[in-house]
Design a protein around this motif. Structure first.
Motif, PDB file in Angstrom:
ATOM      1  N   ARG A   1       7.894   2.700   8.017  1.00 33.15           N
ATOM      2  CA  ARG A   1       8.381   3.295   9.274  1.00 33.15           C
ATOM      3  C   ARG A   1       9.479   2.462   9.904  1.00 33.15           C
ATOM      4  O   ARG A   1      10.349   2.987  10.602  1.00 33.15           O
ATOM      5  CB  ARG A   1       7.208   3.450  10.248  1.00 33.15           C
ATOM      6  N   ALA A   2       9.456   1.150   9.648  1.00 33.86           N
ATOM      7  CA  ALA A   2      10.465   0.256  10.221  1.00 33.86           C
ATOM      8  C   ALA A   2      11.739   0.198   9.389  1.00 33.86           C
ATOM      9  O   ALA A   2      12.657  -0.561   9.702  1.00 33.86           O
ATOM     10  CB  ALA A   2       9.876  -1.143  10.377  1.00 33.86           C
ATOM     11  N   GLY A   3      11.810   0.984   8.309  1.00 35.65           N
ATOM     12  CA  GLY A   3      13.012   1.012   7.489  1.00 35.65           C
ATOM     13  C   GLY A   3      12.985   0.044   6.334  1.00 35.65           C
ATOM     14  O   GLY A   3      14.035  -0.258   5.756  1.00 35.65           O
ATOM     15  N   GLY A   4      11.800  -0.434   5.972  1.00 32.66           N
ATOM     16  CA  GLY A   4      11.687  -1.368   4.870  1.00 32.66           C
ATOM     17  C   GLY A   4      11.466  -0.687   3.529  1.00 32.66           C
ATOM     18  O   GLY A   4      11.369   0.539   3.424  1.00 32.66           O
ATOM     19  N   VAL A   5      11.379  -1.507   2.499  1.00 27.68           N
ATOM     20  CA  VAL A   5      11.210  -1.047   1.121  1.00 27.68           C
ATOM     21  C   VAL A   5       9.905  -1.628   0.590  1.00 27.68           C
ATOM     22  O   VAL A   5       9.646  -2.830   0.745  1.00 27.68           O
ATOM     23  CB  VAL A   5      12.390  -1.489   0.231  1.00 27.68           C
ATOM     24  N   VAL A   6       9.091  -0.782  -0.027  1.00 24.30           N
ATOM     25  CA  VAL A   6       7.752  -1.183  -0.453  1.00 24.30           C
ATOM     26  C   VAL A   6       7.552  -0.840  -1.926  1.00 24.30           C
ATOM     27  O   VAL A   6       7.947   0.237  -2.379  1.00 24.30           O
ATOM     28  CB  VAL A   6       6.673  -0.475   0.400  1.00 24.30           C
ATOM     29  N   ALA A   7       6.923  -1.747  -2.667  1.00 19.12           N
ATOM     30  CA  ALA A   7       6.462  -1.455  -4.024  1.00 19.12           C
ATOM     31  C   ALA A   7       5.039  -0.908  -3.926  1.00 19.12           C
ATOM     32  O   ALA A   7       4.185  -1.523  -3.285  1.00 19.12           O
ATOM     33  CB  ALA A   7       6.491  -2.700  -4.884  1.00 19.12           C
ATOM     34  N   VAL A   8       4.800   0.232  -4.557  1.00 18.68           N
ATOM     35  CA  VAL A   8       3.511   0.919  -4.465  1.00 18.68           C
ATOM     36  C   VAL A   8       2.946   1.106  -5.866  1.00 18.68           C
ATOM     37  O   VAL A   8       3.599   1.698  -6.729  1.00 18.68           O
ATOM     38  CB  VAL A   8       3.653   2.292  -3.778  1.00 18.68           C
ATOM     39  N   GLN A   9       1.729   0.619  -6.102  1.00 20.76           N
ATOM     40  CA  GLN A   9       1.063   0.828  -7.381  1.00 20.76           C
ATOM     41  C   GLN A   9       0.339   2.170  -7.359  1.00 20.76           C
ATOM     42  O   GLN A   9      -0.503   2.424  -6.515  1.00 20.76           O
ATOM     43  CB  GLN A   9       0.060  -0.285  -7.667  1.00 20.76           C
ATOM     44  N   GLY A  10       0.704   3.033  -8.307  1.00 18.42           N
ATOM     45  CA  GLY A  10       0.098   4.354  -8.363  1.00 18.42           C
ATOM     46  C   GLY A  10      -0.832   4.482  -9.544  1.00 18.42           C
ATOM     47  O   GLY A  10      -1.551   3.543  -9.906  1.00 18.42           O
ATOM     48  N   ILE A  11      -0.806   5.648 -10.182  1.00 16.90           N
ATOM     49  CA  ILE A  11      -1.687   5.919 -11.314  1.00 16.90           C
ATOM     50  C   ILE A  11      -1.159   5.283 -12.600  1.00 16.90           C
ATOM     51  O   ILE A  11      -1.894   4.660 -13.347  1.00 16.90           O
ATOM     52  CB  ILE A  11      -1.865   7.434 -11.492  1.00 16.90           C
ATOM     53  N   GLY A  12       0.150   5.442 -12.845  1.00 11.79           N
ATOM     54  CA  GLY A  12       0.710   4.973 -14.104  1.00 11.79           C
ATOM     55  C   GLY A  12       1.619   3.775 -13.991  1.00 11.79           C
ATOM     56  O   GLY A  12       2.209   3.349 -14.986  1.00 11.79           O
ATOM     57  N   GLY A  13       1.755   3.203 -12.807  1.00 10.12           N
ATOM     58  CA  GLY A  13       2.643   2.062 -12.624  1.00 10.12           C
ATOM     59  C   GLY A  13       3.121   1.973 -11.194  1.00 10.12           C
ATOM     60  O   GLY A  13       2.627   2.678 -10.307  1.00 10.12           O
ATOM     61  N   PHE A  14       4.106   1.106 -10.979  1.00 13.70           N
ATOM     62  CA  PHE A  14       4.642   0.891  -9.635  1.00 13.70           C
ATOM     63  C   PHE A  14       5.834   1.797  -9.358  1.00 13.70           C
ATOM     64  O   PHE A  14       6.609   2.132 -10.257  1.00 13.70           O
ATOM     65  CB  PHE A  14       5.070  -0.565  -9.463  1.00 13.70           C
ATOM     66  N   HIS A  15       5.947   2.178  -8.086  1.00 14.59           N
ATOM     67  CA  HIS A  15       7.151   2.816  -7.561  1.00 14.59           C
ATOM     68  C   HIS A  15       7.778   1.906  -6.513  1.00 14.59           C
ATOM     69  O   HIS A  15       7.099   1.030  -5.950  1.00 14.59           O
ATOM     70  CB  HIS A  15       6.825   4.155  -6.895  1.00 14.59           C
ATOM     71  N   ILE A  16       9.041   2.126  -6.247  1.00 14.97           N
ATOM     72  CA  ILE A  16       9.705   1.486  -5.113  1.00 14.97           C
ATOM     73  C   ILE A  16      10.017   2.592  -4.120  1.00 14.97           C
ATOM     74  O   ILE A  16      10.627   3.601  -4.477  1.00 14.97           O
ATOM     75  CB  ILE A  16      10.977   0.740  -5.553  1.00 14.97           C
ATOM     76  N   ALA A  17       9.559   2.411  -2.884  1.00 15.40           N
ATOM     77  CA  ALA A  17       9.600   3.495  -1.893  1.00 15.40           C
ATOM     78  C   ALA A  17      10.271   3.055  -0.608  1.00 15.40           C
ATOM     79  O   ALA A  17      10.216   1.888  -0.216  1.00 15.40           O
ATOM     80  CB  ALA A  17       8.173   3.969  -1.592  1.00 15.40           C
ATOM     81  N   CYS A  18      10.900   4.026   0.036  1.00 16.77           N
ATOM     82  CA  CYS A  18      11.399   3.871   1.399  1.00 16.77           C
ATOM     83  C   CYS A  18      11.487   5.251   2.012  1.00 16.77           C
ATOM     84  O   CYS A  18      11.338   6.262   1.315  1.00 16.77           O
ATOM     85  CB  CYS A  18      12.759   3.166   1.429  1.00 16.77           C
ATOM     86  N   ARG A  19      11.712   5.335   3.286  1.00 16.84           N
ATOM     87  CA  ARG A  19      11.837   6.641   3.943  1.00 16.84           C
ATOM     88  C   ARG A  19      13.099   7.344   3.457  1.00 16.84           C
ATOM     89  O   ARG A  19      14.192   6.782   3.468  1.00 16.84           O
ATOM     90  CB  ARG A  19      11.872   6.486   5.455  1.00 16.84           C
ATOM     91  N   ALA A  20      12.946   8.606   3.058  1.00 13.92           N
ATOM     92  CA  ALA A  20      14.073   9.355   2.504  1.00 13.92           C
ATOM     93  C   ALA A  20      15.029   9.839   3.584  1.00 13.92           C
ATOM     94  O   ALA A  20      16.162  10.223   3.269  1.00 13.92           O
ATOM     95  CB  ALA A  20      13.557  10.549   1.698  1.00 13.92           C
ATOM     96  N   ASP A  21      14.593   9.836   4.848  1.00 13.75           N
ATOM     97  CA  ASP A  21      15.465  10.285   5.941  1.00 13.75           C
ATOM     98  C   ASP A  21      16.122   9.115   6.669  1.00 13.75           C
ATOM     99  O   ASP A  21      16.816   9.307   7.669  1.00 13.75           O
ATOM    100  CB  ASP A  21      14.679  11.140   6.935  1.00 13.75           C
TER     101      ASP A  21
END
Length: 775
Positions: A222-242
């Motif tokens: 929410r603060a505009g940062g970037v997060v690595a997220v472990q899911g089912i098959g591996g990690f994603h890199i996420a941030c707000r798309a808007d």
């Protein structure tokens, strides 16, 4: 007079064998319930060949059971065969699920990881439910499968959930035949199952757990940062798309300046706010696999322009794991693969902390180990049906059924978009997407994947297949693998493998011949040149090169691929068209560079020869001013297709690509390009609408395909044409070619099960190697 008693109904016992994708999909609980409904005695269990059943009771009831077995099967089941045979009556009482057997010599498909079902989602958001907001909620109808399986048959002890002992409540569900979690192997709850952990970007310690870890990740997003997220098959890199600043920060850190990023949304309604979609696209988006689907973006979508710079399309994916749904509280998210450029996806904690730490502001992970990583699948819709671009999570490793059994072998694909294929019986098991085998990290991922598939399906390859190119790391890897085990290595020509993959997914028998149109960027030809605009009359065993696009030169190898302007200059030189600064690719280079290139082309110095259709489209994009250099593979051709789609309706220019006879008998026909390039340049210099030029180029290529197909039909009688190779990810060209070929009376094969690009190459290699091994 007393009434005679009615005779007892006849009783029988039958052994039933069910093969296909019937493990990890709730099939045994389904069989248990079905047998109880028909009042049958017996048992059901798993083994490496599928599901085995014995039923005893009224013959009419057994007939009803067998009929219902197929038509009422669980939604995730993929039944390929049901066989049954009589047995002596045993007089057993009751129906039970028995322990798994591990002595079968056959292989059975493993279910793919599938999206959270509606029932689990209701529980996830129900405050009174004991799994309220639990990020690992699942049941027999949803959740992880392939990514957690360590061995077959599919039981909890053979998954990465083996270390989590079920609490009393979960164990009761697991043992209850009428419960939705009856024999759901990943079954868990907050009391006994996996938990979340959070590590911020500075401490390097996991100092938040459970709901606190989720809250920390949401706060950073929410603060505009970037997060690595472990899911089912591996990690994603996420941030707000808007959040434009956040998306640009992610791009800067990941060094991904322009390649489009996928967007994760909560549901199909939210997806509809971001993009338009047909019924077929909506069905694909909401299918159990929940792939990324390429859709037309709405102008008012409200996303950062940096999500897909300059493109009217966007890759959209629905949340497919409970954790993803909980993260949707931050709004639509950019959700891109958790890796560095040209590296495989990270899937372990240590891997993420080592390779992703400097890309993100924190890592959200969990303690359910991922045994087999799987990146997200990517799909398009073409001609009303799905067109795979990347076949991975949600699809792999479910097999392609082969037209006939083949001996066990391993095929390793090409260098780009690599996948591994392992065959057993009449199955070809394709791995999830591995990546581009251009570095040590990806080569290690190839090794892990090949070893895992062999262990999972208990297969020892008797043959190894690889690309003909001597320079591919995958070919070198295959050579070492074969040599260490004393196996024969079969090297398969690149475009023959493309055609064979298409034939295999359509189940064509071994003696079938098709005219395979293999259009791609780069493939090592049997003459040592770089092919890519090929027309092959082929079966699995061999091919004849019927025709190809006229060749031009590549100067600088990869340098030419990264700079379409160089490709355009090469084609202009070949066509005898002077370079002048009214043409965009000429202006893209200084006088000294032009002089060097002219010298190289004139003397054939440090150049290679190519017939590539992909490079031709790149050159057209440069001439039309679309792009003179690229930052990712296929960028120029992709943007050229988008330009063509925007062309105004009406009659546009017609560009000639005539078929010419070979100079020597026995050589292939050629599609001459001199007049084509002269007409394109003429229209550019005379100010014709670039969109109309782009559309006319696509139409010219489609008509050239028909021209060769008609000539091949006249020569050989072949009426089946297959369209394959990475260029046929271009939906406009694919559609134009299919419609014109069908109008001309041809049967047309296109890809629906494996990608037309190199992601399907291993399947074709396997079929060619298998057939070459059996004269």
């Amino acid at each position: 007079m007393s009434r005679a008693s009615s005779p007892s109904p006849p009783v029988a016992r039958r052994a039933v064998r069910v093969r296909g994708g019937v493990q990890g999909v709730g099939f045994r609980p389904f069989v248990h319930g079905l047998a109880c409904r028909f009042r049958l005695d017996g048992f059901v269990g798993n083994d490496s060949d599928g599901v085995f059943i014995e039923v005893e009771g009224d013959t009419t009831a057994i007939a009803g059971f067998l009929e219902s077995l197929r038509i009422e099967a669980p939604p995730l089941a993929r039944i390929e065969a049901i066989d049954h045979a009589p047995l002596p009556i045993a007089g057993t009482s009751g129906f039970v699920i028995v322990g798994s057997r591990r002595d079968s010599v056959h292989a059975t498909p493993v279910a793919a990881d599938v999206a959270t079902c509606a029932d689990c989602l209701r529980e996830l958001y129900e405050p009174a439910d004991r799994r309220y907001r639990y990020p690992f909620i699942n049941c027999t109808n949803c959740g992880p499968r392939y990514s957690i399986v360590t061995a077959l048959p599919y039981d909890r002890a053979s998954t990465t959930m083996a270390g989590f002992a079920m609490c009393t409540s979960c164990a009761t569900e697991y043992a209850n035949p009428v419960d939705r979690r009856f024999h759901a192997q990943p079954n868990a709850c907050p009391e006994c199952g996996p938990t979340l952990a959070w590590c911020d970007g500075t401490s390097g310690r996991f100092d938040h757990h459970g709901e606190a870890a989720l809250a920390a990740a949401l706060a950073v997003l929410r603060a505009g940062g970037v997060v690595a997220v472990q899911g089912i098959g591996g990690f994603h890199i996420a941030c707000r798309a808007d959040d434009d600043a956040a998306v640009r920060l992610l791009r800067e850190r990941k060094r991904r300046p322009e390649k489009p990023l996928a967007v994760l949304v909560r549901d199909v309604a939210t997806a509809g706010q971001l993009a338009t979609m047909s019924a077929a696209e909506a069905d694909l988006l909401t299918s159990p696999a929940h792939p990324i689907v390429l859709l037309e973006r709405r102008p008012e979508a409200g996303l950062s322009p940096a999500v897909a710079p300059g493109q009217p399309t966007i890759g959209v994916m629905l949340a497919y794991a409970p954790l993803h749904h909980l993260l949707m509280d931050a709004g639509p998210l950019v959700f891109t693969s958790g890796n560095r450029a040209d590296e495989p996806i990270a899937y372990t904690h240590s891997d993420a902390l080592q390779r992703l730490a400097d890309l993100v502001d924190g890592v959200l992970c969990h303690d359910r180990p991922i045994h087999a990583p799987a990146d997200d699948s990517v799909m398009r819709v073409a001609l009303g049906v799905e067109l795979p671009i990347r076949r991975s999570r949600g699809y792999a490793p479910y097999p392609v059924s082969l037209p006939a059994p083949v001996r066990p072998l391993l095929a390793v694909g090409g260098e780009l978009k690599a996948t591994v294929c392992l065959t057993r019986d009449a199955y070809a098991f394709l791995s999830p997407h591995i990546g581009d085998v251009e570095n040590l990290e990806t080569e290690r991922a190839l090794t892990r994947t090949a070893v895992h598939l062999q262990q999972l399906f208990a297969v020892r390859p008797q043959l190894v297949a690889a690309d003909l190119s001597p320079a591919y790391r995958s070919t070198l890897w295959a050579g070492h693998f074969a040599a260490e085990r004393g196996l024969r290595l079969v090297r398969v020509q690149h475009h023959h493998a493309h055609v064979a993959a298409l034939m295999a997914e359509h189940g064509l028998p071994g003696d079938t011949k098709v005219l395979g149109v293999a259009f791609d960027g780069t493939g090592y030809g049997s003459d040592g040149a770089i092919w890519g605009g090929e027309f092959l009359l082929a079966d699995y065993r061999s091919f004849t090169r019927v025709a190809h696009l006229a060749a031009t030169q590549l100067a600088g190898g990869d340098m030419a691929v990264r700079h379409p302007s160089r490709l355009a200059l090469a084609h202009l030189h070949t066509a005898g068209i002077p370079w002048s600064e009214d043409l965009a690719p000429v202006r893209a280079h200084g006088e000294e560079t032009r002089r060097i290139l002219q010298h190289q082309f004139a003397r054939h110095l440090h150049t290679s020869v190519t017939t590539s259709a992909g490079r031709l489209l790149d050159a057209c994009a440069a001439l039309c001013g679309v792009r003179q250099s690229v930052s990712y593979e296929g960028q120029a051709a992709i943007e050229f297709e988008l330009l063509a789609v925007q062309a105004p309706r009406g009659v546009g220019p017609r560009y000639p690509i005539p078929l010419t006879e070979p100079e020597r008998e026995g050589e292939p026909l050629q599609l001459a390009l001199h007049d084509f390039w002269r007409q394109v340049v003429h229209d550019i210099r005379n100010g014709r609408d670039r969109r109309s030029i782009a559309l006319a180029v696509h139409q010219a290529l489609a008509q050239a395909i028909v021209t060769v197909a008609q000539r091949a039909r006249d020569m050989t009688g072949t009426r089946t044409v297959g369209l394959t190779g990475g260029v046929f990810q271009n939906v406009l060209l694919l559609t134009l070619a299919v419609r014109r070929l069908r109008h001309a009376g041809f049967t047309v094969l296109t890809h629906r099960a494996v990608p037309p690009n190199d992601g399907g190459l291993a399947l074709g290699q396997a079929m060619v190697a298998a057939m070459a091994d059996h004269p």
